[in-house]
Structures are given as C-alpha cells and as structure tokens.
Design a protein around this motif. Structure first.
Motif, short mmCIF file in Angstrom:
data_model
loop_
_atom_site.label_atom_id
_atom_site.label_comp_id
_atom_site.label_asym_id
_atom_site.label_seq_id
_atom_site.Cartn_x
_atom_site.Cartn_y
_atom_site.Cartn_z
N ASP A 1 3.81 10.54 65.12
CA ASP A 1 5.10 10.97 65.67
C ASP A 1 6.14 9.87 65.42
O ASP A 1 6.54 9.15 66.33
N ASP B 1 9.31 9.96 64.73
CA ASP B 1 10.64 10.07 65.34
C ASP B 1 10.58 10.14 66.86
O ASP B 1 11.62 10.21 67.52
N GLY B 2 9.37 10.13 67.42
CA GLY B 2 9.23 10.04 68.87
C GLY B 2 9.64 11.26 69.65
O GLY B 2 9.94 11.16 70.84
N ASP B 3 9.59 12.45 69.04
CA ASP B 3 9.98 13.65 69.78
C ASP B 3 8.78 14.33 70.46
O ASP B 3 8.92 15.41 71.01
N ASP C 1 8.73 14.02 60.80
CA ASP C 1 8.17 12.67 60.91
C ASP C 1 7.94 12.07 59.52
O ASP C 1 8.21 10.90 59.29
N LYS D 1 5.90 15.37 69.05
CA LYS D 1 5.06 16.23 68.21
C LYS D 1 5.12 15.74 66.77
O LYS D 1 6.07 15.07 66.36
N VAL D 2 4.09 16.08 66.03
CA VAL D 2 4.03 15.67 64.63
C VAL D 2 4.47 16.85 63.77
O VAL D 2 3.83 17.90 63.77
N THR D 3 5.57 16.65 63.08
CA THR D 3 6.12 17.70 62.22
C THR D 3 6.52 17.07 60.87
O THR D 3 6.42 15.86 60.69
CA LIG Z 1 7.88 13.90 65.71
#
Ligand SMILES: [Ca+2]
Ligand SMILES: [Ca+2]
Length: 123
Positions: free
Chosen positions: A34, A36-38, A45, A40-42
């Motif tokens: 993660d 970008d620290g939101d 990232d 979730k892994v998308t």
């Molecule tokens: Ca993320």
C-alpha cells in the motif's frame, strides 16, 4: 440533562484514567504494497512507486510499504504489485499487515547454549 452531563464527565475521567494505566505501545503497522497509504493495494500503488522513482510528485507515499520485497525501492516493487493484482503470484505477501515492534519493548531472546571453555572439540 444535568445528570447526562455528570455521566459524560465520569466517562471522560474514566477513559483518561484507563489510558494512563494501560501501557501505550509505539508499535505501528502498514499494509505491504500500500504505497499510497489509502488502506488497500491497487494499481495506484504501482503507479505511485513509478512516479516516486521518476521523481514525480506523489500525494502520499510510504516507502516501507512500497518496498514489497525488502531490497530497497525499485521498479521491481511496482512489478510485484502488478503481478499480485493480476493474481499471478504473491511470494512477497503483498496486502498483508506488517507490524513494526516498539523499539523500546525488549524482545524475547533465544537462550544460547553454554559451552564448557575447557571442553575438547569432537573430532
Ligand atoms: Ca493503496
Ligand atoms: Ca524492493
């Protein structure tokens, strides 16, 4: 109304007392991949890693979470995330929580076997 205010005041005092009694842990955690620290892994990232490596502006960036294979941040980390998202493989446990232990908390040590300094080696 006055009674509710009194109950609220008692609850606040109780919460403060409990927070003072319970030890506060400085341990932190993050989600591997993660970047970008939101939470979730998308694919964003992987994009954040690519932008960071290209020295382009990134809104939020967690380098520890971005370095999914632990060898330092490089383009391979973005590739590992893309492979994970494509359900190709996940050998680096992407999307798993990593907990960083509190450095002030003593870690358990493994007892070392004691050896007699005058013992002759087995040949
Ligand atoms: Ca993320
Ligand atoms: Ca890496």
């Amino acid at each position: 109304m006055k009674r509710l205010g009194l109950i609220g005041l008692v609850l606040i005092c109780l919460m403060i007392a409990v927070s003072m009694i319970l030890p506060v842990s400085a341990a932190s955690s993050y989600l591997r991949g993660d970047a970008d620290g939101d939470g979730k892994v998308t694919i964003l990232d992987a994009t954040a890693i690519q932008r960071s490596l290209a020295a382009l502006p990134v809104k939020s960036f967690n380098e520890k979470a971005a370095d999914v294979d632990g060898d330092g941040l490089n383009i391979t980390d973005a590739t590992w995330i893309q492979r994970y998202l494509a359900e190709f493989d996940n050998i680096h446990h992407i999307n798993e929580t990593v907990t960083i232990p509190d450095p002030t908390t003593p870690q358990p040590t493994t007892p070392q076997p004691t050896r007699d300094p005058y013992e002759l080696p087995v040949v």
